[in-house]
Design a protein around this motif. Structure first.
Motif, mmCIF file in Angstrom:
data_model
loop_
_atom_site.group_PDB
_atom_site.id
_atom_site.type_symbol
_atom_site.label_atom_id
_atom_site.label_comp_id
_atom_site.label_asym_id
_atom_site.label_seq_id
_atom_site.Cartn_x
_atom_site.Cartn_y
_atom_site.Cartn_z
ATOM 1 N N LEU A 380 0.872 -1.171 0.000
ATOM 2 C CA LEU A 380 0.000 0.000 0.000
ATOM 3 C C LEU A 380 0.909 1.220 0.000
ATOM 4 C CD1 LEU A 380 -2.903 -0.789 2.476
ATOM 5 C CD2 LEU A 380 -2.886 -0.842 -0.005
ATOM 6 N N LEU A 381 0.470 2.286 -0.677
ATOM 7 C CA LEU A 381 1.371 3.423 -0.867
ATOM 8 C C LEU A 381 1.178 4.472 0.213
ATOM 9 C CD1 LEU A 381 1.245 3.564 -4.703
ATOM 10 C CD2 LEU A 381 3.114 2.794 -3.255
ATOM 11 N N ASP A 382 1.528 4.128 1.416
ATOM 12 C CA ASP A 382 1.545 5.128 2.470
ATOM 13 C C ASP A 382 2.775 6.007 2.235
ATOM 14 O OD1 ASP A 382 3.641 3.439 3.438
ATOM 15 O OD2 ASP A 382 3.392 4.468 5.348
ATOM 16 N N PRO A 383 2.985 7.081 3.003
ATOM 17 C CA PRO A 383 4.108 7.977 2.692
ATOM 18 C C PRO A 383 5.434 7.232 2.542
ATOM 19 C CG PRO A 383 2.792 8.883 4.460
ATOM 20 C CD PRO A 383 2.194 7.567 4.119
ATOM 21 N N LEU A 384 5.667 6.261 3.402
ATOM 22 C CA LEU A 384 6.929 5.526 3.341
ATOM 23 C C LEU A 384 7.017 4.740 2.039
ATOM 24 C CD1 LEU A 384 8.924 5.728 5.589
ATOM 25 C CD2 LEU A 384 8.245 3.484 6.381
ATOM 26 N N GLY A 385 5.900 4.173 1.618
ATOM 27 C CA GLY A 385 5.879 3.432 0.366
ATOM 28 C C GLY A 385 6.130 4.358 -0.822
ATOM 29 N N LEU A 386 5.573 5.579 -0.746
ATOM 30 C CA LEU A 386 5.765 6.533 -1.831
ATOM 31 C C LEU A 386 7.215 6.979 -1.928
ATOM 32 C CD1 LEU A 386 2.581 8.703 -1.374
ATOM 33 C CD2 LEU A 386 3.135 7.318 -3.362
ATOM 34 N N LEU A 387 7.874 7.073 -0.743
ATOM 35 C CA LEU A 387 9.264 7.533 -0.735
ATOM 36 C C LEU A 387 10.131 6.625 -1.595
ATOM 37 C CD1 LEU A 387 10.419 8.772 2.740
ATOM 38 C CD2 LEU A 387 9.465 9.963 0.794
ATOM 39 N N ALA A 388 9.879 5.320 -1.511
ATOM 40 C CA ALA A 388 10.688 4.388 -2.294
ATOM 41 C C ALA A 388 10.585 4.743 -3.776
ATOM 42 C CB ALA A 388 10.209 2.965 -2.037
ATOM 43 N N GLY A 389 9.346 5.072 -4.204
ATOM 44 C CA GLY A 389 9.144 5.448 -5.590
ATOM 45 C C GLY A 389 9.878 6.721 -5.955
ATOM 46 N N ILE A 390 9.789 7.717 -5.063
ATOM 47 C CA ILE A 390 10.439 8.998 -5.361
ATOM 48 C C ILE A 390 11.944 8.826 -5.439
ATOM 49 C CG2 ILE A 390 10.856 11.331 -4.494
ATOM 50 C CD1 ILE A 390 8.084 11.195 -3.178
ATOM 51 N N ARG A 391 12.482 8.022 -4.510
ATOM 52 C CA ARG A 391 13.946 7.851 -4.484
ATOM 53 C C ARG A 391 14.415 7.029 -5.675
ATOM 54 N NH1 ARG A 391 15.369 5.219 0.655
ATOM 55 N NH2 ARG A 391 17.491 5.483 -0.085
ATOM 56 N N ALA A 392 13.500 6.230 -6.255
ATOM 57 C CA ALA A 392 13.882 5.448 -7.426
ATOM 58 C C ALA A 392 13.833 6.299 -8.696
ATOM 59 C CB ALA A 392 12.961 4.240 -7.564
ATOM 60 N N ASP A 393 13.166 7.451 -8.621
ATOM 61 C CA ASP A 393 13.106 8.367 -9.763
ATOM 62 C C ASP A 393 14.509 8.859 -10.088
ATOM 63 O OD1 ASP A 393 12.819 10.556 -11.399
ATOM 64 O OD2 ASP A 393 10.879 11.119 -10.516
ATOM 65 N N SER A 394 14.891 8.815 -11.381
ATOM 66 C CA SER A 394 16.282 9.148 -11.716
ATOM 67 C C SER A 394 16.618 10.588 -11.351
ATOM 68 C CB SER A 394 16.532 8.901 -13.216
ATOM 69 O OG SER A 394 15.650 9.714 -13.955
ATOM 70 N N ASN A 395 15.596 11.482 -11.347
ATOM 71 C CA ASN A 395 15.865 12.878 -10.990
ATOM 72 C C ASN A 395 16.292 13.020 -9.544
ATOM 73 O OD1 ASN A 395 15.354 14.024 -13.418
ATOM 74 N ND2 ASN A 395 13.156 14.332 -13.000
ATOM 75 N N TRP A 396 15.715 12.214 -8.683
ATOM 76 C CA TRP A 396 15.938 12.400 -7.245
ATOM 77 C C TRP A 396 16.733 11.261 -6.641
ATOM 78 C CZ3 TRP A 396 15.093 17.142 -6.382
ATOM 79 C CH2 TRP A 396 14.072 17.821 -7.064
ATOM 80 N N ASN A 397 17.341 10.448 -7.474
ATOM 81 C CA ASN A 397 18.118 9.319 -6.993
ATOM 82 C C ASN A 397 19.208 9.792 -6.033
ATOM 83 O OD1 ASN A 397 19.212 6.841 -6.663
ATOM 84 N ND2 ASN A 397 19.184 6.317 -8.836
ATOM 85 N N GLY A 398 19.236 9.256 -4.816
ATOM 86 C CA GLY A 398 20.297 9.623 -3.875
ATOM 87 C C GLY A 398 19.845 10.575 -2.796
ATOM 88 N N ILE A 399 18.597 11.023 -2.872
ATOM 89 C CA ILE A 399 18.119 11.970 -1.853
ATOM 90 C C ILE A 399 17.528 11.178 -0.678
ATOM 91 C CG2 ILE A 399 15.722 12.297 -2.595
ATOM 92 C CD1 ILE A 399 16.507 15.366 -2.439
ATOM 93 N N VAL A 400 17.890 11.535 0.553
ATOM 94 C CA VAL A 400 17.442 10.768 1.701
ATOM 95 C C VAL A 400 16.873 11.663 2.807
ATOM 96 C CG1 VAL A 400 18.099 9.159 3.508
ATOM 97 C CG2 VAL A 400 19.140 8.983 1.255
ATOM 98 N N TRP A 401 17.752 12.501 3.347
ATOM 99 C CA TRP A 401 17.416 13.230 4.574
ATOM 100 C C TRP A 401 16.197 14.125 4.420
ATOM 101 C CZ3 TRP A 401 19.507 11.968 8.997
ATOM 102 C CH2 TRP A 401 20.723 11.255 8.965
ATOM 103 N N GLU A 402 16.118 14.826 3.299
ATOM 104 C CA GLU A 402 15.030 15.788 3.124
ATOM 105 C C GLU A 402 13.678 15.089 3.196
ATOM 106 O OE1 GLU A 402 17.658 15.449 1.382
ATOM 107 O OE2 GLU A 402 18.632 17.357 0.957
ATOM 108 N N LEU A 403 13.578 13.947 2.479
ATOM 109 C CA LEU A 403 12.289 13.250 2.415
ATOM 110 C C LEU A 403 11.901 12.663 3.775
ATOM 111 C CD1 LEU A 403 12.683 11.487 -1.014
ATOM 112 C CD2 LEU A 403 10.990 13.202 -0.420
ATOM 113 N N TYR A 404 12.858 11.950 4.379
ATOM 114 C CA TYR A 404 12.538 11.337 5.661
ATOM 115 C C TYR A 404 12.314 12.396 6.738
ATOM 116 C CZ TYR A 404 13.359 6.674 3.904
ATOM 117 O OH TYR A 404 13.248 5.509 3.208
#
Lengths: 434, 263
Positions: A380-404
């Motif tokens: 289910l795509l709760d915020p944590l589930g969505l984060l995985a998708g965003i971090r897999a996006d090539s534009n945002w690959n490597g971003i951690v602290w800001e999202l969490y």
């Protein structure tokens, strides 16, 4: 023995305390610099705080808000603050915050979850701040669960109405059966009639009324739910479902009726002995095996039921703690006045037991709300589930602290509010020094 | 026992005993597990009687009066309260409990409700009295126990003596025919004992049927028409107060009286 004899001839007047013990100076001395050990501890703590803030604040504020990718972000920060400055890339929040709040909910229908969210607060008014809001509002609180669910999922208006009808039928059954067959039969009927209605007739009733008078809003599928909207939906349902269920379980556990007691103890111990993730897996996969083929049992509904049951087991033990803390004299006084079991529970025992349990209850609430992030494990795509998708996006690959960090902030706001409310409630319910 | 309690002279003129039976206990036995707490109790209380039950601790006196409103269950024998027999039938139990008031050693007021709410709760929810009427009744009895000005406070803000008087008023609001007192003054300071005993004396003067477990022998002398002495779960001796105190028959009673009156 004249040395022993003493008679005070005048009473001493009240005097002001020494200046070093009151006011700002007194506070500093008392709280920060009492003795050499505390003074050193104070200085060291301040150094640590300074060190942490000196790293975090520049990172937070000397940052970039507008960029299309992590790469652009880094370039903008380097251009503004120099090559070696490490700044946050808040642009990702700016680009994705809507998704983090609503998941894949259709954007033209965002007003519905928003309206549901604000009417949640209106509905909570009579429960949380009973003395400040008009009493009639409690009716809105009563229909909100149906109204809110209808707003979120949409569909025919007749579905929530037939669900409400189940409760009405239960009430009618209770009123009809009780005078004839006694209160136990009445309670059983009040529980059985709505369940039978929901299982056997409710959907038929709703669909036939829908075919006569079609009235409804666009339906939204469960798999489009996501983000904080999903977390809050699960959290709110689990919180407000688990408290009454937990109370019933706690009372059942104390019951003299052997079978009721055994069922409650078994349920509580089983649920508490199993990790929530296991229950969620059961909800998402195993449950389908047991259900007749072709039943479409909504995944979010299944998760809601599991999380609620899970929270209820913990709630039951918290409430039991409150019950155990009450002196037996309270039960005896209620009995001696002729109050029957349910009246004694409702008027005497529960108000006090729940008051004692407020810290534990709110801890459980907060725990449940945070546990909603576990649903990301069953896709289910709760915020944590969505984060995985965003971090897999090539534009945002490597971003951690800001999202969490952003996620943590939102969760903190909710949990901290609950915690503050519980403290307010404890103060409000304080009656004399006991 | 308190000397203060004896200063107010009780008016015995209205304390009359009718021949209508209020409580009848025949051949009653009770066990806690294997422990035989009450042994073959036979006791008949007529309406208007003021009975003081005395005895050493653990003699079963509290258990006895708690059996009368079924806070404790008896295993053998019969208890008939105001014509209704106490069995496991919940309807009978509720009926008896609404006729029998009880005051406890530790008051057992409801700390989350105001004094007035403590008093109106049972009339409203058990007797179905309208709220306004229940409040009038409550204020009437609070005036009677001389604390109407505390009506809006909470139990935690009152002194022990005041709390016990509220507890008495709370019971009286149900207009009981029988009052049970379970060591009502044992948790109180000497100064507060007097105010509670005064209230109880007033109640006796109005002809209330009372069963009191107490160590206040002054109260027993003044108010009671019968003193019952219990030991080891049995009624050892019962008599009129004068006779009981001046001329005790059994050795156990003599020993007890010498200890309790000796200081």
């Amino acid at each position: 023995m004249s040395e022993v004899s003493f008679v005070r001839t005048e009473m001493l007047p009240e005097q002001a305390p020494p200046a070093t013990t009151v006011g700002f100076v007194g506070w500093i001395r008392h709280n920060l610099f009492t003795g050499w050990f505390n003074s050193i501890a104070t200085v060291l703590s301040m150094l640590v705080i300074y060190f942490v803030l000196s790293k975090i604040l520049p990172w937070m504020f000397m940052s970039s808000w507008s960029a299309g990718s992590l790469h652009e972000c880094r370039e903008a920060i380097a251009a503004a603050y120099g090559e070696h400055h490490e700044g946050a890339c808040w642009a990702v929040i700016r680009e994705r915050w809507i998704q983090l709040f609503f998941g894949f909910y259709p954007s033209e229908l965002y007003w519905r979850p928003i309206l549901a969210f604000f009417s949640l607060f209106v509905a909570l008014g009579p429960v949380l701040f009973a003395e400040y809001v008009p009493k009639k509002l409690i009716w809105f609180t009563a229909i909100f669960p149906f109204f809110g669910a209808w707003l979120l999922w949409g569909g025919s208006i007749w579905v929530p109405i037939s669900a409400i009808l189940g409760f009405v039928l239960g009430y009618v059954a209770y009123r009809v059966i009780t005078p004839i067959l006694g209160s136990l039969a009445g309670v059983i009927a009040a529980a059985a009639v709505p369940v039978l209605w929901w299982i056997a007739l409710a959907s038929l009733f709703a669909s036939s009324l829908e075919s006569i008078i079609p009235l409804g809003i666009e339906a939204v599928e469960s798999r489009k739910f996501g983000g904080f909207m999903l977390s809050i939906t699960i959290g709110v349902v689990a919180i407000f479902g688990s408290l009454p269920l937990g109370i019933v379980l706690a009372l059942g556990r104390q019951s003299d009726l052997l079978i009721v007691k055994a069922l409650c103890v078994g349920f509580i111990e089983f649920i508490r002995g199993v990790p929530l993730i296991t229950l969620l897996f059961v909800a998402s996969t195993l449950l389908n095996i047991f259900l007749p083929p072709g039943t479409n049992f909504d995944i979010i509904l299944r998760v809601l039921i599991m999380v609620t049951l899970f929270a209820a087991a913990y709630m039951a033990e918290v409430v039991r703690g409150g019950l155990a803390a009450l002196p037996t004299g309270q039960y005896e006084a209620a009995d001696a006045l002729g109050l029957d079991y349910w009246k004694a529970q409702r008027l005497i025992i529960m108000p006090q037991a729940l008051k004692i349990s407020i810290p534990g209850i709110v801890s459980t609430f907060i725990g449940v709300f945070k546990d909603t992030t576990l649903v990301s494990i069953i896709a289910l795509l709760d915020p944590l589930g969505l984060l995985a998708g965003i971090r897999a996006d090539s534009n945002w690959n490597g971003i951690v602290w800001e999202l969490y960090g952003f996620l943590a902030l939102i969760f903190f706001i909710f949990c901290f509010s609950m915690s503050r409310y519980s403290m307010y409630l404890e103060r409000k319910l304080q009656t004399g020094h006991q | 026992m308190s000397e203060l309690a004896q200063k107010r002279e009780a008016d015995r003129s209205k304390m009359s005993v009718s021949d209508h039976i209020a409580v009848q206990i025949t051949n009653m036995n009770k066990w806690y597990g294997a422990f035989h707490v009450l042994r073959d109790i036979n006791l008949t209380v007529n309406e208007g009687e003021r009975i003081v039950i005395a005895g050493p601790s653990g003699s079963g006196k509290s258990t006895l009066i708690r059996c009368i409103n079924r806070l404790e269950e008896h295993q053998q024998g019969d208890i008939i309260v105001d014509g209704t027999e106490l069995t496991s039938d919940l309807k009978n139990i509720d009926k008896i409990r609404s006729e029998v008031g009880m005051c406890f050693q530790h008051f057992n007021l409801f700390p989350h409700l105001s004094i007035l709410e403590n008093c109106t709760l049972a009339p409203i929810w058990v007797r179905k009295t309208p709220k306004k009427e229940a409040e009038e009744i409550a204020m009437h009895f609070l005036e009677k126990v001389k604390i109407p000005e505390q009506a809006d406070k909470f139990p935690g803000q009152l002194s022990g003596g005041q709390q016990q008087r509220v507890a008495i008023a709370r019971s009286l609001c149900m207009k009981p025919r029988i009052m049970l007192f379970d060591e009502p003054t044992s948790a109180l300071d000497p100064e507060m004992i007097k105010e509670v005993l005064d209230t109880m004396i007033e109640l006796a003067e109005e002809g209330m049927t009372m069963l009191c477990v107490t160590h206040e022998m002054g109260f027993a002398r003044q108010v009671a028409n019968r003193v019952i002495f219990m030991d080891q779960g049995q009624i050892v001796e019962q008599n009129e107060p004068e006779e009981f105190f001046n001329n005790p028959k059994s050795d156990r009673t003599k020993l007890f009286l010498s200890q309790i009156l000796g200081h």
